[in-house]
Motif scaffolding. Sequence first.
Motif, PDB file in Angstrom:
ATOM      1  N   MET A   1      -9.567  21.211  -6.781  1.00 23.69           N
ATOM      2  CA  MET A   1      -8.837  20.265  -5.764  1.00 23.69           C
ATOM      3  C   MET A   1      -9.822  19.220  -4.999  1.00 23.69           C
ATOM      4  O   MET A   1     -10.559  19.736  -4.224  1.00 23.69           O
ATOM      5  CB  MET A   1      -8.126  21.180  -4.658  1.00 23.69           C
ATOM      6  N   PRO A   2      -9.421  18.084  -5.022  1.00 21.95           N
ATOM      7  CA  PRO A   2     -10.228  17.153  -4.402  1.00 21.95           C
ATOM      8  C   PRO A   2     -10.065  17.255  -2.870  1.00 21.95           C
ATOM      9  O   PRO A   2      -8.799  17.505  -2.313  1.00 21.95           O
ATOM     10  CB  PRO A   2      -9.698  15.691  -4.825  1.00 21.95           C
ATOM     11  N   ARG A   3     -11.092  17.147  -2.103  1.00 22.08           N
ATOM     12  CA  ARG A   3     -10.842  17.276  -0.493  1.00 22.08           C
ATOM     13  C   ARG A   3      -9.931  16.272   0.229  1.00 22.08           C
ATOM     14  O   ARG A   3      -9.523  16.710   1.203  1.00 22.08           O
ATOM     15  CB  ARG A   3     -12.339  17.363   0.106  1.00 22.08           C
ATOM     16  N   VAL A   4      -9.606  15.179  -0.546  1.00 24.46           N
ATOM     17  CA  VAL A   4      -8.743  14.334   0.387  1.00 24.46           C
ATOM     18  C   VAL A   4      -7.430  14.914   0.176  1.00 24.46           C
ATOM     19  O   VAL A   4      -6.675  14.438   1.055  1.00 24.46           O
ATOM     20  CB  VAL A   4      -8.680  12.926  -0.722  1.00 24.46           C
ATOM     21  N   TYR A   5      -7.150  15.853  -0.557  1.00 19.60           N
ATOM     22  CA  TYR A   5      -5.683  16.320  -0.569  1.00 19.60           C
ATOM     23  C   TYR A   5      -5.402  17.178   0.743  1.00 19.60           C
ATOM     24  O   TYR A   5      -4.340  17.133   1.161  1.00 19.60           O
ATOM     25  CB  TYR A   5      -5.412  17.289  -1.757  1.00 19.60           C
ATOM     26  N   TYR A   6      -6.588  17.791   1.368  1.00 18.32           N
ATOM     27  CA  TYR A   6      -6.386  18.467   2.772  1.00 18.32           C
ATOM     28  C   TYR A   6      -6.736  17.793   3.917  1.00 18.32           C
ATOM     29  O   TYR A   6      -7.113  18.322   4.854  1.00 18.32           O
ATOM     30  CB  TYR A   6      -6.864  19.891   2.487  1.00 18.32           C
ATOM     31  N   ARG A   7      -7.295  16.535   3.615  1.00 16.96           N
ATOM     32  CA  ARG A   7      -7.759  15.572   4.692  1.00 16.96           C
ATOM     33  C   ARG A   7      -6.937  14.545   5.308  1.00 16.96           C
ATOM     34  O   ARG A   7      -7.300  13.527   5.853  1.00 16.96           O
ATOM     35  CB  ARG A   7      -9.302  15.400   4.768  1.00 16.96           C
TER      36      ARG A   7
ATOM     37  N   VAL B   1       0.987  -1.301  -0.140  1.00 17.44           N
ATOM     38  CA  VAL B   1      -0.059  -0.012   0.061  1.00 17.44           C
ATOM     39  C   VAL B   1       0.857   1.252   0.040  1.00 17.44           C
ATOM     40  O   VAL B   1       1.968   1.291   0.645  1.00 17.44           O
ATOM     41  CB  VAL B   1      -0.942   0.064   1.095  1.00 17.44           C
ATOM     42  N   PHE B   2       0.461   2.104  -0.578  1.00 16.42           N
ATOM     43  CA  PHE B   2       1.218   3.473  -0.742  1.00 16.42           C
ATOM     44  C   PHE B   2       0.393   4.666  -0.342  1.00 16.42           C
ATOM     45  O   PHE B   2      -0.818   4.890  -1.076  1.00 16.42           O
ATOM     46  CB  PHE B   2       1.802   3.809  -2.290  1.00 16.42           C
ATOM     47  N   LEU B   3       0.723   5.476   0.668  1.00 15.25           N
ATOM     48  CA  LEU B   3      -0.094   6.334   1.068  1.00 15.25           C
ATOM     49  C   LEU B   3       0.166   7.915   0.754  1.00 15.25           C
ATOM     50  O   LEU B   3       1.681   8.325   0.903  1.00 15.25           O
ATOM     51  CB  LEU B   3      -0.381   6.435   2.644  1.00 15.25           C
ATOM     52  N   ALA B   4      -0.642   8.679   0.192  1.00 11.95           N
ATOM     53  CA  ALA B   4      -0.356  10.147  -0.150  1.00 11.95           C
ATOM     54  C   ALA B   4      -0.051  11.027   0.971  1.00 11.95           C
ATOM     55  O   ALA B   4      -0.469  10.594   2.141  1.00 11.95           O
ATOM     56  CB  ALA B   4      -1.331  10.515  -0.978  1.00 11.95           C
ATOM     57  N   GLU B   5       0.520  11.977   0.930  1.00 14.57           N
ATOM     58  CA  GLU B   5       1.000  12.926   1.932  1.00 14.57           C
ATOM     59  C   GLU B   5       0.789  14.171   1.630  1.00 14.57           C
ATOM     60  O   GLU B   5       1.290  14.732   0.413  1.00 14.57           O
ATOM     61  CB  GLU B   5       2.351  12.758   2.606  1.00 14.57           C
ATOM     62  N   HIS B   6       0.027  15.088   2.224  1.00 16.77           N
ATOM     63  CA  HIS B   6      -0.082  16.517   2.241  1.00 16.77           C
ATOM     64  C   HIS B   6      -0.230  17.075   3.684  1.00 16.77           C
ATOM     65  O   HIS B   6      -1.025  16.795   4.253  1.00 16.77           O
ATOM     66  CB  HIS B   6      -1.088  17.072   1.234  1.00 16.77           C
ATOM     67  N   SER B   7       0.700  17.729   4.104  1.00 16.11           N
ATOM     68  CA  SER B   7       0.522  18.553   5.417  1.00 16.11           C
ATOM     69  C   SER B   7      -0.658  19.413   5.532  1.00 16.11           C
ATOM     70  O   SER B   7      -1.453  19.325   6.427  1.00 16.11           O
ATOM     71  CB  SER B   7       1.906  19.350   5.846  1.00 16.11           C
ATOM     72  N   HIS B   8      -0.870  20.328   4.316  1.00 13.39           N
ATOM     73  CA  HIS B   8      -1.938  21.164   4.362  1.00 13.39           C
ATOM     74  C   HIS B   8      -2.208  21.793   3.012  1.00 13.39           C
ATOM     75  O   HIS B   8      -1.136  21.670   2.306  1.00 13.39           O
ATOM     76  CB  HIS B   8      -1.951  22.438   5.403  1.00 13.39           C
ATOM     77  N   ILE B   9      -3.297  22.413   2.599  1.00 10.18           N
ATOM     78  CA  ILE B   9      -3.436  22.900   1.590  1.00 10.18           C
ATOM     79  C   ILE B   9      -3.930  24.295   1.916  1.00 10.18           C
ATOM     80  O   ILE B   9      -4.789  24.777   2.195  1.00 10.18           O
ATOM     81  CB  ILE B   9      -4.570  22.283   0.651  1.00 10.18           C
ATOM     82  N   PRO B  10      -2.799  25.314   1.340  1.00 11.36           N
ATOM     83  CA  PRO B  10      -3.234  26.710   1.543  1.00 11.36           C
ATOM     84  C   PRO B  10      -4.586  27.106   0.928  1.00 11.36           C
ATOM     85  O   PRO B  10      -4.637  26.665  -0.383  1.00 11.36           O
ATOM     86  CB  PRO B  10      -2.238  27.685   1.197  1.00 11.36           C
TER      87      PRO B  10
END
Length: 276
Positions: free
Chosen positions: A53-59, A31-40
């Motif tokens: 921007m899909p909401r998964v990017y900031y959650r 399994v490979f999990l994505a990372e974003h600390s936050h989305i300004p």
Amino acid sequence: MEFGIATFVTDEGIRPGPLGRALEERGFDSVFLAEHSHIPTSRETPYPGGGDMPRVYYRTLDPFVALTAMAGTTTRLLLGTGIALLPQRDVIHTAKQTASLDLLSEGRLLFGVGAGWNREEMRNHGVDPRTRGPLMTEQLRTLKELWTRDEAEFHGDHLDVERSFCWPKPVRSPHPPIYLGGESEAALNRLAEVGDGWLPRGHTSFEEIRRVRADLADRGKPDIPTTVFAARPDPETVAGYADAGVERVTFLLPTRPESETLEKLDEFSQVAEKFR
């Protein structure tokens, strides 16, 4: 060929423990999990996929916390970051997090990294987008020192770490494999210089994968492990990647509640079963 899953684990979807167990039960190896600390919210940098921007990017959950939860419900599943945005991370904390996960999972970490694309996200971390590539190369060299030496140090243009103790050490020898994401010339040069595996995205053509692998062989890295990130889950696509020498294909799993997720995994498993 092996098969894995790429996904965003968020607070709105299946929890990581049950997800890891479900993947292992269905024969997925990773399994490979994505990372974003936050989305300004300024949203200066356009979303690469176009549109909103899909909401998964900031959650997204922290990938190392989520992968640790998966480690506790599995015994064989390889635990990958896909990708960790390394220039936005403190390299010493990252050395400890990665080594801790590799230790607790008994050597199952696959460390996928990339330079990132969201410029305002980088700037919030104090990173100059123009120098994030050279910074990441030095970070990877520093990680290798911290992972493998009892007393480690690194002195470069972007990083300066004095001689230090840093424990634990990873279980995997000499260290967890570093998979470089990206298809640009700079990313591929970095792969040839400091990477152990390649993590191209699912839109990368079969011909381009053959070309890159041949070029890497000419540069002293023959048969470099290649995992396609978020490929289309259809037999024709999978067969093309197999012919191109890919070792693993991952399918992009939508972030959904548990029951819907399990149904989608069953669909993906049927595709993978044709090649097992």
